[in-house]
Design a protein around this motif. Structure first.
Motif, short mmCIF file in Angstrom:
data_model
loop_
_atom_site.label_atom_id
_atom_site.label_comp_id
_atom_site.label_asym_id
_atom_site.label_seq_id
_atom_site.Cartn_x
_atom_site.Cartn_y
_atom_site.Cartn_z
N LEU A 6 52.80 -113.12 32.14
CA LEU A 6 51.78 -113.28 31.07
C LEU A 6 52.48 -112.97 29.72
N LYS A 7 53.61 -112.15 29.80
CA LYS A 7 54.46 -111.85 28.49
C LYS A 7 55.43 -113.07 28.31
N LYS A 8 55.78 -113.69 29.32
CA LYS A 8 56.39 -115.05 29.25
C LYS A 8 55.78 -116.15 28.85
N SER A 9 54.58 -116.37 29.07
CA SER A 9 53.59 -117.47 28.75
C SER A 9 53.85 -117.87 27.32
N LYS A 10 53.43 -119.12 27.02
CA LYS A 10 53.62 -119.62 25.64
C LYS A 10 51.96 -119.70 25.05
N MET A 11 51.17 -118.69 25.55
CA MET A 11 49.97 -118.86 25.05
C MET A 11 49.88 -118.46 23.56
N ASN A 12 48.96 -118.63 22.92
CA ASN A 12 48.87 -117.85 21.42
C ASN A 12 48.79 -116.51 21.92
N GLU A 13 48.91 -115.70 20.68
CA GLU A 13 49.10 -114.31 20.72
C GLU A 13 47.79 -113.54 20.97
N LEU A 14 46.58 -114.26 20.45
CA LEU A 14 45.33 -113.68 20.59
C LEU A 14 45.00 -113.62 21.98
N ALA A 15 45.27 -114.68 22.68
CA ALA A 15 44.75 -114.96 24.20
C ALA A 15 45.52 -114.40 25.09
N ARG A 16 46.87 -113.91 24.75
CA ARG A 16 47.83 -113.36 25.48
C ARG A 16 47.26 -111.71 25.51
N ALA A 17 47.05 -111.23 24.32
CA ALA A 17 46.52 -109.88 24.00
C ALA A 17 45.16 -109.60 24.98
N GLY A 18 44.47 -110.63 24.99
CA GLY A 18 43.02 -110.48 25.60
C GLY A 18 43.35 -110.33 27.06
N PHE A 19 44.20 -111.06 27.71
CA PHE A 19 44.32 -110.94 29.04
C PHE A 19 45.15 -109.40 29.38
N HIS A 20 46.02 -109.32 28.63
CA HIS A 20 47.10 -108.19 28.77
C HIS A 20 46.29 -106.95 28.64
N ILE A 21 45.22 -106.86 27.67
CA ILE A 21 44.51 -105.61 27.15
C ILE A 21 43.39 -105.71 28.33
N ALA A 22 42.79 -106.57 28.60
CA ALA A 22 41.76 -106.34 29.95
C ALA A 22 42.32 -105.97 31.08
N TRP A 23 43.32 -106.43 31.30
CA TRP A 23 44.21 -105.88 32.66
C TRP A 23 44.17 -104.46 32.41
N VAL A 70 46.55 -100.26 23.42
CA VAL A 70 47.31 -101.17 24.00
C VAL A 70 47.88 -102.32 22.97
N SER A 71 46.61 -102.84 22.11
CA SER A 71 46.62 -103.66 20.90
C SER A 71 47.37 -103.31 19.96
N ARG A 72 47.47 -101.81 19.58
CA ARG A 72 48.38 -101.45 18.31
C ARG A 72 49.69 -101.44 18.80
N LEU A 73 50.38 -101.05 20.11
CA LEU A 73 51.38 -100.95 20.69
C LEU A 73 51.89 -102.43 20.97
N LYS A 74 51.38 -103.21 21.65
CA LYS A 74 51.78 -104.41 22.05
C LYS A 74 51.56 -105.78 21.19
N TYR A 75 50.49 -105.67 20.60
CA TYR A 75 49.95 -106.63 19.68
C TYR A 75 49.55 -106.26 18.19
N PRO A 76 50.25 -105.72 17.58
CA PRO A 76 49.92 -104.98 16.18
C PRO A 76 49.23 -106.13 15.20
N SER A 80 43.72 -106.07 13.90
CA SER A 80 42.84 -106.14 13.04
C SER A 80 42.01 -107.43 13.02
N ARG A 81 41.98 -108.42 13.83
CA ARG A 81 40.98 -109.43 14.10
C ARG A 81 40.30 -108.98 15.22
N THR A 82 40.27 -107.71 15.63
CA THR A 82 39.56 -107.45 16.83
C THR A 82 38.56 -106.28 16.44
N LEU A 83 38.69 -106.04 15.11
CA LEU A 83 37.69 -105.00 14.52
C LEU A 83 36.02 -105.17 14.90
#
Length: 102
Positions: A6-23, A70-76, A80-83
Motif C-alpha cells: 500500500l505504501k508503494k502504490s501510486k494512489m493519491n494520498e487520501l485514498a492510501r491514508a484511508g486504507f492504511h488507517i482502516a487497517w 495514524v493520520s497524524r503520524l503517517k499522513y499529516p 485536516s481534511r478528515t475533521l
C-alpha cells in the motif's frame, strides 16, 4: 504484507491514508473490544444497564484515537481534511451516552 504494498502504490494520498488507517482501526477495534468486554463483564454488577453504552462509547472513542494517531503520524497533510468524520464520531458518542440518561 498488505501495508508495505500500500505504501508503494501510486494512489493519491487520501485514498492510501484511508486504507492504511482502516487497517489499523480493525486491529485496534478487536483489541479494544476484547478489553472492553472483559471490563464490562467484570463490572456489570456495578454499572448495570450502562455497560452496553460504555462498551459502545469505548470502542468508538478508541476508533477516533487510532484514526487521529495514524493520520497524524503517517499522513499529516490529510488529517485536516478528515475533521468532519471525527466531529461526527464525537457527536455520536455523546448522543449514545446522553441517550442512556433520557
Amino acid at each position: 504484507m498488505i501495508v508495505p504494498e500500500l505504501k508503494k502504490s501510486k494512489m493519491n494520498e487520501l485514498a492510501r491514508a484511508g486504507f492504511h488507517i482502516a487497517w489499523h482501526q480493525v486491529t485496534a477495534l478487536l483489541f479494544a473490544g476484547g478489553i472492553a468486554l472483559i471490563l464490562v463483564s467484570m463490572f456489570a454488577g456495578v454499572i448495570g444497564d450502562m455497560a452496553a453504552v460504555l462498551l459502545v462509547a469505548f470502542i468508538l472513542f478508541n476508533n477516533i484515537i487510532v484514526f487521529l494517531t495514524v493520520s497524524r503520524l503517517k499522513y499529516p497533510k490529510v488529517t485536516s481534511r478528515t475533521l468532519p468524520p471525527i466531529i461526527n464520531s464525537i457527536v455520536m458518542i455523546l448522543l449514545i451516552i446522553g441517550g442512556w440518561f433520557y
